[in-house]
Design a protein around this motif. Structure first.
Motif, PDB file in Angstrom:
ATOM      1  N   PRO A   1     100.494  59.333 -40.651  1.00  0.00           N
ATOM      2  CA  PRO A   1      99.291  59.489 -39.818  1.00  0.00           C
ATOM      3  C   PRO A   1      98.135  60.108 -40.603  1.00  0.00           C
ATOM      4  CG  PRO A   1     101.245  60.225 -38.634  1.00  0.00           C
ATOM      5  CD  PRO A   1     101.675  59.987 -40.059  1.00  0.00           C
ATOM      6  N   GLU A   2      96.927  59.732 -40.240  1.00  0.00           N
ATOM      7  CA  GLU A   2      95.738  60.238 -40.924  1.00  0.00           C
ATOM      8  C   GLU A   2      95.530  61.725 -40.629  1.00  0.00           C
ATOM      9  OE1 GLU A   2      92.462  56.869 -40.943  1.00  0.00           O
ATOM     10  OE2 GLU A   2      93.267  57.199 -38.932  1.00  0.00           O
TER      11      GLU A   2
ATOM     12  N   GLU B   1      92.672  63.020 -40.201  1.00  0.00           N
ATOM     13  CA  GLU B   1      91.646  62.952 -39.165  1.00  0.00           C
ATOM     14  C   GLU B   1      91.294  61.488 -38.940  1.00  0.00           C
ATOM     15  OE1 GLU B   1      87.403  63.645 -40.957  1.00  0.00           O
ATOM     16  OE2 GLU B   1      88.723  65.256 -41.648  1.00  0.00           O
ATOM     17  N   PRO B   2      90.908  61.100 -37.738  1.00  0.00           N
ATOM     18  CA  PRO B   2      90.642  59.687 -37.445  1.00  0.00           C
ATOM     19  C   PRO B   2      89.589  59.094 -38.378  1.00  0.00           C
ATOM     20  CG  PRO B   2      90.736  60.964 -35.418  1.00  0.00           C
ATOM     21  CD  PRO B   2      90.760  61.965 -36.546  1.00  0.00           C
ATOM     22  N   GLY B   3      89.927  57.961 -38.979  1.00  0.00           N
ATOM     23  CA  GLY B   3      88.989  57.263 -39.851  1.00  0.00           C
ATOM     24  C   GLY B   3      89.024  57.697 -41.300  1.00  0.00           C
ATOM     25  N   ALA B   4      89.813  58.717 -41.642  1.00  0.00           N
ATOM     26  CA  ALA B   4      89.817  59.224 -43.016  1.00  0.00           C
ATOM     27  C   ALA B   4      90.386  58.201 -43.989  1.00  0.00           C
ATOM     28  CB  ALA B   4      90.608  60.527 -43.094  1.00  0.00           C
TER      29      ALA B   4
ATOM     30  N   ASP C   1      87.738  55.442 -44.778  1.00  0.00           N
ATOM     31  CA  ASP C   1      86.606  55.997 -45.528  1.00  0.00           C
ATOM     32  C   ASP C   1      86.996  56.251 -46.983  1.00  0.00           C
ATOM     33  OD1 ASP C   1      83.813  57.123 -45.310  1.00  0.00           O
ATOM     34  OD2 ASP C   1      84.866  58.869 -46.100  1.00  0.00           O
TER      35      ASP C   1
ATOM     36  N   ARG D   1      83.956  53.934 -39.017  1.00  0.00           N
ATOM     37  CA  ARG D   1      85.144  54.724 -38.686  1.00  0.00           C
ATOM     38  C   ARG D   1      86.156  53.787 -38.034  1.00  0.00           C
ATOM     39  NH1 ARG D   1      84.839  60.085 -38.911  1.00  0.00           N
ATOM     40  NH2 ARG D   1      86.481  60.335 -37.370  1.00  0.00           N
ATOM     41  N   VAL D   2      87.351  53.723 -38.657  1.00  0.00           N
ATOM     42  CA  VAL D   2      88.410  52.850 -38.153  1.00  0.00           C
ATOM     43  C   VAL D   2      89.672  53.700 -38.006  1.00  0.00           C
ATOM     44  CG1 VAL D   2      89.609  50.652 -38.445  1.00  0.00           C
ATOM     45  CG2 VAL D   2      87.354  50.983 -39.468  1.00  0.00           C
ATOM     46  N   PRO D   3      89.862  54.353 -36.887  1.00  0.00           N
ATOM     47  CA  PRO D   3      91.045  55.205 -36.705  1.00  0.00           C
ATOM     48  C   PRO D   3      92.337  54.385 -36.776  1.00  0.00           C
ATOM     49  CG  PRO D   3      89.368  55.674 -35.050  1.00  0.00           C
ATOM     50  CD  PRO D   3      88.943  54.426 -35.751  1.00  0.00           C
ATOM     51  N   GLY D   4      93.364  54.974 -37.401  1.00  0.00           N
ATOM     52  CA  GLY D   4      94.661  54.326 -37.491  1.00  0.00           C
ATOM     53  C   GLY D   4      94.710  53.131 -38.420  1.00  0.00           C
ATOM     54  N   TRP D   5      93.767  53.033 -39.333  1.00  0.00           N
ATOM     55  CA  TRP D   5      93.659  51.869 -40.218  1.00  0.00           C
ATOM     56  C   TRP D   5      94.662  51.949 -41.363  1.00  0.00           C
ATOM     57  CZ3 TRP D   5      92.154  51.660 -45.408  1.00  0.00           C
ATOM     58  CH2 TRP D   5      91.823  50.393 -45.896  1.00  0.00           C
TER      59      TRP D   5
END
Length: 417
Positions: free
Chosen positions: A96-97, A99-102, A105, A124-128
């Motif tokens: 898991p990231e 923070e979301p989108g880390a 980026d 920002r792409v959370p969970g990518w």
């Protein structure tokens, strides 16, 4: 310790874990689920679901260990048949990231290729996860390879390549479960040669997966740099051209026009990450990326990103043949002027040097008038008068007192000594 299976062919080059397990199950006339449940998965646990691509993504460590023990293939080699086994080169992590989108980026926006850093639009792409399709894994294969032996490679399950590195033909979508082949999606499928730019790009990807390095025009780079360069390039190709400067807008339009596809693969409206696109649009982006790499290397397109220098050949730098250069001709007049200037500078601070300089310059003088002219010239050059003898008679008297010739009374500090 599990017993070794009597039949255990090793995995083939670049084969996906699901494909290898399918071949092993067929040897014993079993379904993959049966093989997993009864001989590989720990007792009381459910085997990974094939339809979700779990075998190729990140299967349980117990399954990998059981396969290594049953077949004698080293555990590390078994792990490399999965996407998790390509961490951190293909993607940074499957965890898991922070923070979301880390993850997006860091992977995509750390560098640039075609565009300058200021032109890059951060998303920002959370969970990518890099290169991992959001929907079902791809099922593609080379018609020539499947005719010889039905084997699926790991990279063919990802939107990372378009062609077979061995035969140079386009990978074709297939019908079947993970690791199995039932039929081609389109009837009468035949091998079709891929464009040269696509073949060149895919062979570099293949080289990186096998050796860990990729040869680009400037030098060899780590495979992790190559994957991030390629993903960054795809992201730049998805940039709305209306947001770019004139130079960059024309560059992107020229690349898409040369590719023969609509700008941004026909995307309109809301931005969408490459991994979430349908395969037909992912294919357009890969073709455009291959075209861009070719155009930059050929000098038809100028790239301005931080990674752009890797894509152009090293400029020619002539190397000497080892012959020493001819010595410059000696300038005796310059040496004399420099010596005189040094003597004058020394005489300006040292009375002894001043007296010696005047004595040398008037050594052949017999008249007081000539002596005084020389003395005045030295004073005009900045030598204090108190550092110089007042008359020619004073010089002659000094010579008589010392009992030495003028020529041997040089001070060591004088350039004439």
């Amino acid at each position: 310790m599990r017993r070794r299976w009597p039949l255990h062919p090793p995995p083939r080059d670049d084969e996906a874990l699901s494909s290898w397990v399918t071949r092993l199950a067929e040897l014993y006339r079993m379904e993959v689920e049966e093989l997993l449940r009864h001989d590989l998965a720990p007792p009381g646990t459910d085997p990974p679901l094939r339809k979700r691509g779990a075998l190729d993504l990140d299967p349980p460590a117990a399954v990998l260990l059981a396969l290594a023990e049953r077949t004698g293939v080293p555990l590390g080699d078994v792990h490399r048949l999965t996407i998790a086994g390509q961490v951190p080169w293909l993607l940074d992590t499957l965890d898991p990231e922070p923070e979301p989108g880390a993850a997006f980026d860091t992977y995509v926006h750390q560098d640039s290729v075609l565009l300058t850093t200021k032109e890059r639009r951060r998303q920002r792409v959370p969970g990518w996860r890099a290169w991992v399709p959001t929907a079902e894994p791809l099922r593609r294969a080379c018609p020539l390879c499947m005719a010889a032996a039905p084997v699926f490679t790991l990279v063919s399950q990802l939107p990372l390549t378009l062609s077979c590195p061995k035969h140079g033909c386009t990978l074709v979508p297939t019908i079947g479960a993970a690791g199995t082949f039932l039929a081609w999606q389109e009837a009468n499928t035949q091998a079709t040669a891929a464009p040269e730019a696509v073949i060149a790009m895919d062979r570099r990807t293949q080289q990186g997966l096998r050796t860990g390095t990729v040869t680009v025009p400037r030098r060899s780079v780590h495979v992790g740099v190559w994957f991030r360069l390629l993903r960054t390039l795809i992201d730049e190709l998805s940039t709305p051209v209306s947001t770019l400067r004139t130079r960059s807008r024309r560059t992107l339009q020229y690349i898409w026009r040369t590719t023969g596809q609509p700008v941004r693969a026909g995307l309109v409206g809301r931005w969408c990450s490459y991994e979430a696109l349908p395969w037909n649009q992912q294919q357009m982006f890969l073709e455009a990326a291959a075209t861009a790499l070719h155009l930059v290397q050929a000098g038809e397109v100028a790239a301005h990103g931080t990674l752009a220098p890797l894509l152009t050949p090293e400029p020619h730098r002539p190397v000497p043949d080892g012959t020493p250069p001819a010595p410059a001709p000696r300038d005796y007049w310059k040496e004399a002027r420099d010596a005189m200037n040094g003597s004058i500078a020394l005489a300006q601070d040292d009375p002894a040097a001043g007296r010696q300089l005047l004595t040398i310059l008037t050594s052949m003088t017999r008249s007081e008038a000539s002596f005084q002219r020389t003395r005045e010239d030295l004073i005009a050059l900045g030598i204090p008068g108190k550092h110089l003898p007042s008359t020619l008679a004073e010089v002659r008297a000094r010579e008589t007192q010392t009992g030495r010739k003028t020529a041997v009374t040089f001070d060591r500090r004088s350039p004439f000594a």
